[in-house]
Design a protein around this motif. Structure first.
Motif, PDB file in Angstrom:
ATOM      1  N   UNK A 113       0.813  -1.208   0.000  1.00  0.00           N
ATOM      2  CA  UNK A 113       0.000   0.000   0.000  1.00  0.00           C
ATOM      3  C   UNK A 113       0.844   1.254   0.000  1.00  0.00           C
ATOM      4  N   UNK A 114       1.916   1.240   0.749  1.00  0.00           N
ATOM      5  CA  UNK A 114       2.774   2.416   0.866  1.00  0.00           C
ATOM      6  C   UNK A 114       3.469   2.746  -0.449  1.00  0.00           C
ATOM      7  N   UNK A 115       3.939   1.714  -1.155  1.00  0.00           N
ATOM      8  CA  UNK A 115       4.614   1.946  -2.439  1.00  0.00           C
ATOM      9  C   UNK A 115       3.659   2.622  -3.413  1.00  0.00           C
ATOM     10  N   UNK A 116       2.454   2.091  -3.539  1.00  0.00           N
ATOM     11  CA  UNK A 116       1.471   2.687  -4.443  1.00  0.00           C
ATOM     12  C   UNK A 116       1.015   4.056  -3.957  1.00  0.00           C
ATOM     13  N   UNK A 117       0.902   4.224  -2.654  1.00  0.00           N
ATOM     14  CA  UNK A 117       0.482   5.503  -2.070  1.00  0.00           C
ATOM     15  C   UNK A 117       1.456   6.605  -2.448  1.00  0.00           C
ATOM     16  N   UNK A 118       2.733   6.367  -2.252  1.00  0.00           N
ATOM     17  CA  UNK A 118       3.726   7.391  -2.542  1.00  0.00           C
ATOM     18  C   UNK A 118       3.932   7.566  -4.038  1.00  0.00           C
ATOM     19  N   UNK A 119       3.709   6.491  -4.797  1.00  0.00           N
ATOM     20  CA  UNK A 119       3.826   6.596  -6.242  1.00  0.00           C
ATOM     21  C   UNK A 119       2.762   7.526  -6.801  1.00  0.00           C
ATOM     22  N   UNK A 120       1.633   7.639  -6.115  1.00  0.00           N
ATOM     23  CA  UNK A 120       0.522   8.438  -6.594  1.00  0.00           C
ATOM     24  C   UNK A 120       0.416   9.803  -5.920  1.00  0.00           C
ATOM     25  N   UNK A 121       1.184  10.021  -4.853  1.00  0.00           N
ATOM     26  CA  UNK A 121       1.027  11.232  -4.054  1.00  0.00           C
ATOM     27  C   UNK A 121       1.330  12.495  -4.840  1.00  0.00           C
ATOM     28  N   UNK A 122       2.319  12.429  -5.726  1.00  0.00           N
ATOM     29  CA  UNK A 122       2.680  13.605  -6.495  1.00  0.00           C
ATOM     30  C   UNK A 122       1.547  14.121  -7.356  1.00  0.00           C
ATOM     31  N   UNK A 123       0.691  13.223  -7.836  1.00  0.00           N
ATOM     32  CA  UNK A 123      -0.460  13.637  -8.635  1.00  0.00           C
ATOM     33  C   UNK A 123      -1.381  14.532  -7.837  1.00  0.00           C
ATOM     34  N   UNK A 124      -1.753  14.090  -6.622  1.00  0.00           N
ATOM     35  CA  UNK A 124      -2.671  14.872  -5.818  1.00  0.00           C
ATOM     36  C   UNK A 124      -2.051  16.200  -5.405  1.00  0.00           C
ATOM     37  N   UNK A 125      -0.732  16.217  -5.215  1.00  0.00           N
ATOM     38  CA  UNK A 125      -0.081  17.442  -4.784  1.00  0.00           C
ATOM     39  C   UNK A 125      -0.086  18.535  -5.829  1.00  0.00           C
ATOM     40  N   UNK A 126      -0.364  18.202  -7.101  1.00  0.00           N
ATOM     41  CA  UNK A 126      -0.301  19.210  -8.151  1.00  0.00           C
ATOM     42  C   UNK A 126      -1.656  19.520  -8.767  1.00  0.00           C
ATOM     43  N   UNK A 127      -2.719  18.953  -8.236  1.00  0.00           N
ATOM     44  CA  UNK A 127      -4.027  19.116  -8.859  1.00  0.00           C
ATOM     45  C   UNK A 127      -4.446  20.573  -8.979  1.00  0.00           C
ATOM     46  N   UNK A 128      -4.259  21.351  -7.922  1.00  0.00           N
ATOM     47  CA  UNK A 128      -4.784  22.704  -7.891  1.00  0.00           C
ATOM     48  C   UNK A 128      -4.076  23.628  -8.871  1.00  0.00           C
ATOM     49  N   UNK A 129      -2.944  23.221  -9.415  1.00  0.00           N
ATOM     50  CA  UNK A 129      -2.189  24.093 -10.304  1.00  0.00           C
ATOM     51  C   UNK A 129      -2.297  23.662 -11.761  1.00  0.00           C
ATOM     52  N   UNK A 130      -3.185  22.718 -12.090  1.00  0.00           N
ATOM     53  CA  UNK A 130      -3.228  22.192 -13.439  1.00  0.00           C
ATOM     54  C   UNK A 130      -4.628  22.253 -14.015  1.00  0.00           C
ATOM     55  N   UNK A 131      -4.683  22.329 -15.365  1.00  0.00           N
ATOM     56  CA  UNK A 131      -5.907  22.035 -16.064  1.00  0.00           C
ATOM     57  C   UNK A 131      -5.946  20.527 -16.232  1.00  0.00           C
ATOM     58  N   UNK A 132      -7.008  19.908 -15.746  1.00  0.00           N
ATOM     59  CA  UNK A 132      -7.021  18.459 -15.643  1.00  0.00           C
ATOM     60  C   UNK A 132      -7.861  17.813 -16.731  1.00  0.00           C
ATOM     61  N   UNK A 133      -7.428  16.693 -17.191  1.00  0.00           N
ATOM     62  CA  UNK A 133      -8.230  15.799 -18.007  1.00  0.00           C
ATOM     63  C   UNK A 133      -8.139  14.425 -17.365  1.00  0.00           C
TER      64      UNK A 133
END
Length: 262
Positions: A113-133
């Protein structure tokens, strides 16, 4: 005779050169105990590639013993800390397949769980600064499944409390992701797409903090389509659940998102 001997001499030199370039196994003469200690020392020093290499050798030399099982997990952890999540997950999945009754099974699930959690954390950290698709949420969902498996099967595990907290974070993050995508579509006049993504958040993540904004997006999107009855219905639900909602008075604001604390 001398001329015929020259090719043989050249071949001998080539063979000797090839032997000299072969990488030497520095662990060849080490005992299992020394290899285990050296591997731990490399891990503790932050030399994770070297540690993974040593734990790989230790797994082979201690085959069939609890030390080999420990080496498998230590290797996975070293891959994870060394920035190689694919190798880490492969090692963990192999451990789970080979040792389904291991006393360390809870840790293996936690690490997965931790490996996948940290692998995905960067995505959530940048959501507010991007136009998302559309983006792949596979890592977050696999992280959630591993943590859920852990807390279900091993509720008294030392890792259960942290896993539960991370599960909550993942659910909230996935809901926030859907809302950000809905907002993206709304800002571009794609009202039906905005409605669909807001409804995903409301249906799949009914207790997430992002639902207030999801309802507001429905109000705006239905209004944009001229669907007054549905707009009023969504607004009534918003007011009932969030009677002091700031969205109705202030609209969208670029606040720091709730998840920027981990």
């Amino acid at each position: 005779m001398r001329l015929s001997a020259l090719p043989l001499l050249a071949l001998s030199l080539l063979l000797l050169s090839g032997c000299g370039s072969t990488s030497k196994d520095v662990t060849a003469g080490w005992s299992v105990e020394r290899l285990a200690q050296e591997a731990r020392d490399e891990r503790n020093a932050g030399n994770f590639d070297r540690a993974a290499e040593f734990f790989e050798k230790l797994e082979g030399r201690a085959a069939g013993t609890p030390l080999a099982q420990q080496a498998q997990l230590e290797k996975a952890y070293s891959y994870y800390k060394g920035g190689q999540p694919a190798q880490a997950l492969a090692a963990i999945d192999r451990f789970l397949r080979l040792h389904p009754t291991s006393p360390a099974l809870d840790y293996a699930l936690y690490l997965k769980g931790l490996v996948n959690f940290n692998d995905n954390l960067g995505l959530f950290g940048s959501l507010a600064r991007q136009d998302l698709s559309e983006r792949d949420q596979k890592a977050a969902k696999e992280s959630f499944e591993a943590f859920r498996d852990l807390v279900t099967r091993f509720p008294d595990s030392r890792y259960a409390a942290d896993a539960q907290a991370r599960m909550t974070y993942i659910v909230n993050s996935l809901a926030q992701y859907e809302v950000h995508v809905a907002r993206y579509y709304l800002s571009r006049g794609a009202h039906l797409a905005a409605i669909n993504r807001a409804q995903v958040a409301l249906t799949d993540y009914p207790d997430a903090p992002a639902l207030e904004e999801a309802l507001y997006i429905l109000v705006r999107a239905y209004d944009g389509l001229g669907m007054a009855q549905l707009r009023d219905d969504a607004q009534r639900v918003l007011l009932k659940n969030f009677p002091e909602s700031r969205f109705l008075s202030q609209g969208f604001r670029r606040d720091n998102p709730w998840w920027r604390f981990w």
